[in-house]
Motif scaffolding. Sequence first.
Motif, PDB file in Angstrom:
ATOM      1  N   ASP A  59       0.815  -1.216   0.000  1.00  0.00           N
ATOM      2  CA  ASP A  59       0.000   0.000   0.000  1.00  0.00           C
ATOM      3  C   ASP A  59       0.847   1.264   0.000  1.00  0.00           C
ATOM      4  O   ASP A  59       0.393   2.325  -0.436  1.00  0.00           O
ATOM      5  N   PHE A  60       2.068   1.168   0.472  1.00  0.00           N
ATOM      6  CA  PHE A  60       2.928   2.352   0.523  1.00  0.00           C
ATOM      7  C   PHE A  60       3.412   2.801  -0.853  1.00  0.00           C
ATOM      8  O   PHE A  60       4.018   3.863  -0.977  1.00  0.00           O
ATOM      9  N   LYS A  61       3.132   2.006  -1.876  1.00  0.00           N
ATOM     10  CA  LYS A  61       3.390   2.486  -3.238  1.00  0.00           C
ATOM     11  C   LYS A  61       2.431   3.621  -3.574  1.00  0.00           C
ATOM     12  O   LYS A  61       2.630   4.346  -4.546  1.00  0.00           O
ATOM     13  N   GLY A  62       1.396   3.774  -2.771  1.00  0.00           N
ATOM     14  CA  GLY A  62       0.439   4.852  -2.959  1.00  0.00           C
ATOM     15  C   GLY A  62       0.756   6.086  -2.142  1.00  0.00           C
ATOM     16  O   GLY A  62      -0.099   6.974  -1.993  1.00  0.00           O
ATOM     17  N   VAL A  63       1.973   6.163  -1.615  1.00  0.00           N
ATOM     18  CA  VAL A  63       2.412   7.320  -0.826  1.00  0.00           C
ATOM     19  C   VAL A  63       3.632   7.934  -1.504  1.00  0.00           C
ATOM     20  O   VAL A  63       4.645   7.251  -1.689  1.00  0.00           O
ATOM     21  N   PRO A  64       3.569   9.190  -1.889  1.00  0.00           N
ATOM     22  CA  PRO A  64       4.744   9.814  -2.520  1.00  0.00           C
ATOM     23  C   PRO A  64       5.908   9.899  -1.539  1.00  0.00           C
ATOM     24  O   PRO A  64       5.734  10.291  -0.383  1.00  0.00           O
ATOM     25  N   GLY A  65       7.087   9.495  -1.995  1.00  0.00           N
ATOM     26  CA  GLY A  65       8.252   9.504  -1.116  1.00  0.00           C
ATOM     27  C   GLY A  65       9.109   8.280  -1.347  1.00  0.00           C
ATOM     28  O   GLY A  65       9.214   7.786  -2.477  1.00  0.00           O
ATOM     29  N   ILE A  66       9.702   7.757  -0.277  1.00  0.00           N
ATOM     30  CA  ILE A  66      10.578   6.587  -0.369  1.00  0.00           C
ATOM     31  C   ILE A  66      10.028   5.476   0.511  1.00  0.00           C
ATOM     32  O   ILE A  66       9.706   5.694   1.677  1.00  0.00           O
ATOM     33  N   PHE A  67       9.917   4.285  -0.050  1.00  0.00           N
ATOM     34  CA  PHE A  67       9.406   3.119   0.664  1.00  0.00           C
ATOM     35  C   PHE A  67      10.366   1.961   0.443  1.00  0.00           C
ATOM     36  O   PHE A  67      10.693   1.611  -0.685  1.00  0.00           O
ATOM     37  N   TYR A  68      10.813   1.349   1.569  1.00  0.00           N
ATOM     38  CA  TYR A  68      11.676   0.178   1.489  1.00  0.00           C
ATOM     39  C   TYR A  68      10.878  -1.040   1.923  1.00  0.00           C
ATOM     40  O   TYR A  68      10.442  -1.142   3.071  1.00  0.00           O
ATOM     41  N   ASP A  69      10.670  -1.979   0.993  1.00  0.00           N
ATOM     42  CA  ASP A  69       9.985  -3.241   1.262  1.00  0.00           C
ATOM     43  C   ASP A  69      11.052  -4.248   1.669  1.00  0.00           C
ATOM     44  O   ASP A  69      11.777  -4.768   0.821  1.00  0.00           O
TER      45      ASP A  69
ATOM     46  N   MET B 258     -11.221   3.164   1.198  1.00  0.00           N
ATOM     47  CA  MET B 258     -10.571   2.061   1.904  1.00  0.00           C
ATOM     48  C   MET B 258      -9.107   1.918   1.462  1.00  0.00           C
ATOM     49  O   MET B 258      -8.235   1.570   2.260  1.00  0.00           O
ATOM     50  N   ALA B 259      -8.849   2.185   0.193  1.00  0.00           N
ATOM     51  CA  ALA B 259      -7.507   1.996  -0.360  1.00  0.00           C
ATOM     52  C   ALA B 259      -6.553   3.140  -0.048  1.00  0.00           C
ATOM     53  O   ALA B 259      -5.337   2.965  -0.083  1.00  0.00           O
ATOM     54  N   ARG B 260      -7.085   4.297   0.261  1.00  0.00           N
ATOM     55  CA  ARG B 260      -6.266   5.502   0.406  1.00  0.00           C
ATOM     56  C   ARG B 260      -5.686   5.626   1.815  1.00  0.00           C
ATOM     57  O   ARG B 260      -6.391   5.604   2.817  1.00  0.00           O
ATOM     58  N   LEU B 261      -4.366   5.776   1.900  1.00  0.00           N
ATOM     59  CA  LEU B 261      -3.721   6.107   3.171  1.00  0.00           C
ATOM     60  C   LEU B 261      -3.778   7.617   3.356  1.00  0.00           C
ATOM     61  O   LEU B 261      -3.560   8.371   2.408  1.00  0.00           O
ATOM     62  N   LEU B 262      -4.069   8.048   4.566  1.00  0.00           N
ATOM     63  CA  LEU B 262      -4.160   9.482   4.834  1.00  0.00           C
ATOM     64  C   LEU B 262      -2.825  10.170   4.590  1.00  0.00           C
ATOM     65  O   LEU B 262      -1.761   9.606   4.888  1.00  0.00           O
ATOM     66  N   ARG B 263      -2.888  11.379   4.061  1.00  0.00           N
ATOM     67  CA  ARG B 263      -1.688  12.198   3.892  1.00  0.00           C
ATOM     68  C   ARG B 263      -1.788  13.424   4.792  1.00  0.00           C
ATOM     69  O   ARG B 263      -2.833  13.687   5.383  1.00  0.00           O
ATOM     70  N   LYS B 264      -0.706  14.156   4.870  1.00  0.00           N
ATOM     71  CA  LYS B 264      -0.607  15.247   5.830  1.00  0.00           C
ATOM     72  C   LYS B 264      -1.780  16.221   5.755  1.00  0.00           C
ATOM     73  O   LYS B 264      -2.334  16.630   6.780  1.00  0.00           O
ATOM     74  N   GLN B 265      -2.189  16.591   4.551  1.00  0.00           N
ATOM     75  CA  GLN B 265      -3.239  17.607   4.413  1.00  0.00           C
ATOM     76  C   GLN B 265      -4.612  17.092   4.852  1.00  0.00           C
ATOM     77  O   GLN B 265      -5.563  17.870   4.941  1.00  0.00           O
TER      78      GLN B 265
END
Length: 309
Positions: free
Chosen positions: A139-149, A225-232
Amino acid sequence: MSKTTILIDADVLAFESSIIAQENIQWEEELWTVHADMAVAKQRVLGRIEQFKDLLKADEVVLALSDRANFRRKLFPDYKSNRRKSVLPIILKPMKQWMIEELDAQLWANVEADDVLSILATERPNRLDKRIIVSIDKDFKGVPGIFYDYNREEYHEPTEEEADNFHLLQALMGDSTDGFSGAKGVGAVTAKKWLDEHGYTWDSVVAMYEKKGQDEQDALMNAWMARLLRKQEYNKKQKQITKLWTPKNYQTLERKNIMPLVRSVTGLLDGDDSALFLQSPFAPLPNDLKKEENSTEITTGTTDSHSVD
């Protein structure tokens, strides 16, 4: 030189360490007990953290845990309902409490660890520190930035556009692990082919749902359901959801139509609202606890509670 902060999914660490430390013991032919050594589990967690720090050359570490109360269940009661009969490791709850008290793990009311990490990863785009999410959750592929699996030993650095596109892909195909099905009969291959051909837009997502005999409300619920909350979308100081993701093409009328649902999960939520909790046959509901005068104290819907996910 800017520092590096790693944002670790502590739900996974707590679960895997608790499983490793647990052992079934047969004393007699029909007598079995379950034994767990918290010292083993703690050492596993600390070892993992040091491993990630060394690998990613991190200066700071933030751990995040999920609250038992979850705003998504109020929107969609079947969210993660497939886990309601799961038997959890016996030391999972005390391990999480130890992580909060000794490792300063973050636990924010009504949201999951994934949301906490996503919010921290997307705050202050002009910040000086480098932040890396560490987890095994795609799911973290849906968050802009860096994700290490770390299970696959893969680095992902999605741009905002790529993260938004991945979110639309998930809204179409759903996620059986989390209990939401997406458009009927649409899997990852079909969803990607459709969006590649018709464009990564909300209209394309809705068109597929309608093709499958569903409506836009079905599409929107899956997207939430699929969306992780972002800062805004979150007030970090007050620990409250401020808004939900809304399709970019929505005008005043569409926004007005979904406002009752949005208001039901934003702002200050009732910590005793049973709709926020997984309806598990193995655990009492918050209101039931109040009726048991001599019951063991259990916190629910607060920053001291523990996820059953």
